[in-house]
Design an enzyme around this catalytic site. Structure first.
Site, mmCIF file in Angstrom:
data_model
loop_
_atom_site.group_PDB
_atom_site.id
_atom_site.type_symbol
_atom_site.label_atom_id
_atom_site.label_comp_id
_atom_site.label_asym_id
_atom_site.label_seq_id
_atom_site.Cartn_x
_atom_site.Cartn_y
_atom_site.Cartn_z
ATOM 1 C CG ASP A 188 -1.914 -0.935 1.185
ATOM 2 O OD1 ASP A 188 -2.152 -1.682 0.110
ATOM 3 O OD2 ASP A 188 -2.830 -1.022 2.040
ATOM 4 N NE ARG B 146 -19.192 -8.499 -18.939
ATOM 5 C CZ ARG B 146 -18.936 -9.869 -19.811
ATOM 6 N NH1 ARG B 146 -18.049 -10.531 -19.780
ATOM 7 N NH2 ARG B 146 -20.034 -10.082 -20.523
HETATM 8 O O1 F6P Z 1 -2.436 -3.938 3.771
HETATM 9 C C1 F6P Z 1 -1.761 -4.698 2.626
HETATM 10 C C2 F6P Z 1 -3.273 -5.071 2.079
HETATM 11 O O2 F6P Z 1 -2.834 -5.713 0.894
HETATM 12 C C3 F6P Z 1 -4.347 -4.227 1.725
HETATM 13 O O3 F6P Z 1 -3.960 -3.486 0.566
HETATM 14 C C4 F6P Z 1 -5.659 -4.854 2.235
HETATM 15 O O4 F6P Z 1 -6.700 -4.247 2.166
HETATM 16 C C5 F6P Z 1 -5.284 -5.907 2.832
HETATM 17 O O5 F6P Z 1 -3.806 -6.069 3.204
HETATM 18 C C6 F6P Z 1 -5.790 -7.315 2.829
HETATM 19 O O6 F6P Z 1 -5.660 -8.233 3.848
HETATM 20 P P1 F6P Z 1 -5.800 -9.745 3.894
HETATM 21 O O7 F6P Z 1 -4.878 -10.268 2.845
HETATM 22 O O8 F6P Z 1 -5.734 -10.279 5.147
HETATM 23 O O9 F6P Z 1 -7.259 -9.837 3.259
#
Ligand code: F6P
Length: 342
Positions: free
Chosen positions: A127, A266
């Site tokens: 992120d 889509r």
């Molecule tokens: O924090 C990194 C991240 O990939 C975010 O972009 C995303 O919201 C989250 O982790 C998803 O987490 P998980 O793999 O626990 O669903």
């Protein structure tokens, strides 16, 4: 010295490069023992670990994920902090290196500040939203994956005269959406930092059609929010750090865009594909540099700090400062995309 290392939160490309750097420099240069905890903070609470050696970390540099495993365990819950301390005492550890994102580093900072636990943080996350550092490792790889996906989706969008909505990760920060949208030539880019107006999204798509471009690419971050609605979530339950699982905004946009414009639409959700696979050279180098800086800082007992990238230099910053605020996309930086939209 004896130094523990853990990886917490979502996995990301470059974690193994950082672990390898800590082990190599820690053992070869400083003569330290490196203890790897399994599955993030859970390993420190449940006393689950293995000693890492140069042999056991051979060949991991190009591998995605983390050889240590990870979890979203929150050590600030219940008697977690006391258990972390007990584990450290029983293993005769001088300190810990916690490699993680906002939650793992936030916990590390609180363990240091409120419980006196010796810890150094290393910033990672696709992120790219950790404060006090220009960039986190994992981001470059995720960005490349998202850009490749957009390039591929152009083919179908153009051939079928469709609108393709691409949902990328980014809970609070739109770095992946903005940069992959710019790199992939998206026609609409939607980020969490700026609530979007659905009428404007449809206006941009219609304008393209009016100009003879009968397909459009919409890149949307999972945390993007329509002005008139709320954040789309897959499940109402929250994790140990109180985060809801996001997702669904792309699907919602698909319906709204098709309904309002009449153009076939889509959605593709890139999801964890963005976190997988081998890290780019940039992420391997950044993770290696931060890993080296982290074990050097542990050697100097500079606990409560985090190595960060400032320009081309790796510098130590206070961990508490780094976790005090998320590094989101400044709204005026979004303007760079404006000439290319619609
Ligand atoms: O924090 C990194 C991240 O990939 C975010 O972009 C995303 O919201 C989250 O982790 C998803 O987490 P998980 O793999 O626990 O669903």
């Amino acid at each position: 010295m004896r130094v523990g290392v853990l990886t917490g939160g979502g996995d990301c490309p470059g974690l193994n490069a950082a672990i390898r750097a800590i082990v190599r420099k820690g053992i070869d240069t400083h003569g330290h023992a490196i203890i790897g905890f399994r599955d993030g903070w859970r390993g420190t609470i449940e006393n689950s670990f293995e000693e890492l050696t140069i042999e056991s970390t051979r060949g991991i540099l190009p591998r995605g994920g983390t050889i240590l495993g990870t979890s979203r365990t929150n050590p600030l819950r219940d008697d977690g902090a006391a258990r972390v301390r007990e584990t450290m005492l029983s293993l005769h550890l001088d300190g810990l290196i916690a490699i993680g994102g906002e939650d793992t580093l936030g916990a590390a900072s609180a363990l240091h500040g409120d419980h006196g636990i010796e810890v150094i943080g290393v910033p990672k996350t696709i992120d790219n939203d950790i404060g006090s550092t220009d960039v986190t490792f994992g981001f470059d790889t995720a960005l490349q994956v998202a850009t490749d996906a957009i390039d591929r989706l152009h083919t179908t969008a153009e051939s079928h005269h469709r609108v393709m909505v691409v949902e990328v990760m980014g809970r609070h920060a739109g770095w992946i959406a903005l940069h992959s949208g710019l790199a992939g030539g998206a026609d609409v880019i939607l980020v969490p930092e700026q609530p979007f107006d659905l009428d404007e999204v449809c206006r941009l798509i219609r304008r393209r059609h009016a100009r003879g471009r009968f397909f459009s690419i919409v890149v949307v971050a999972e945390g993007a929010l329509p002005v008139e609605g709320t954040m789309a979530t897959i499940a109402p339950t929250a994790d140990a750090f109180g985060h809801q699982r996001l997702g669904g905004i792309g699907q919602w946009l698909e319906g709204e865009i098709e309904h309002r414009t009449g153009f076939e639409t889509r959605t593709v959700v890139l999801g964890h594909i963005q976190r997988g696979g081998t890290p780019t050279a940039f992420d391997r180098v950044l993770a290696t540099r931060l890993g080296v800086a982290a074990i050097d800082s542990a050697h100097e007992r500079r606990w409560g700090t985090m190595p960060a990238l400032h320009g081309n230099e790796v510098e130590l910053v206070p961990l508490a400062e780094a976790v005090s605020e998320l590094r989101t996309v400044p709204v005026d930086e979004l303007a760079v995309a404006t000439p290319f939209l619609g």
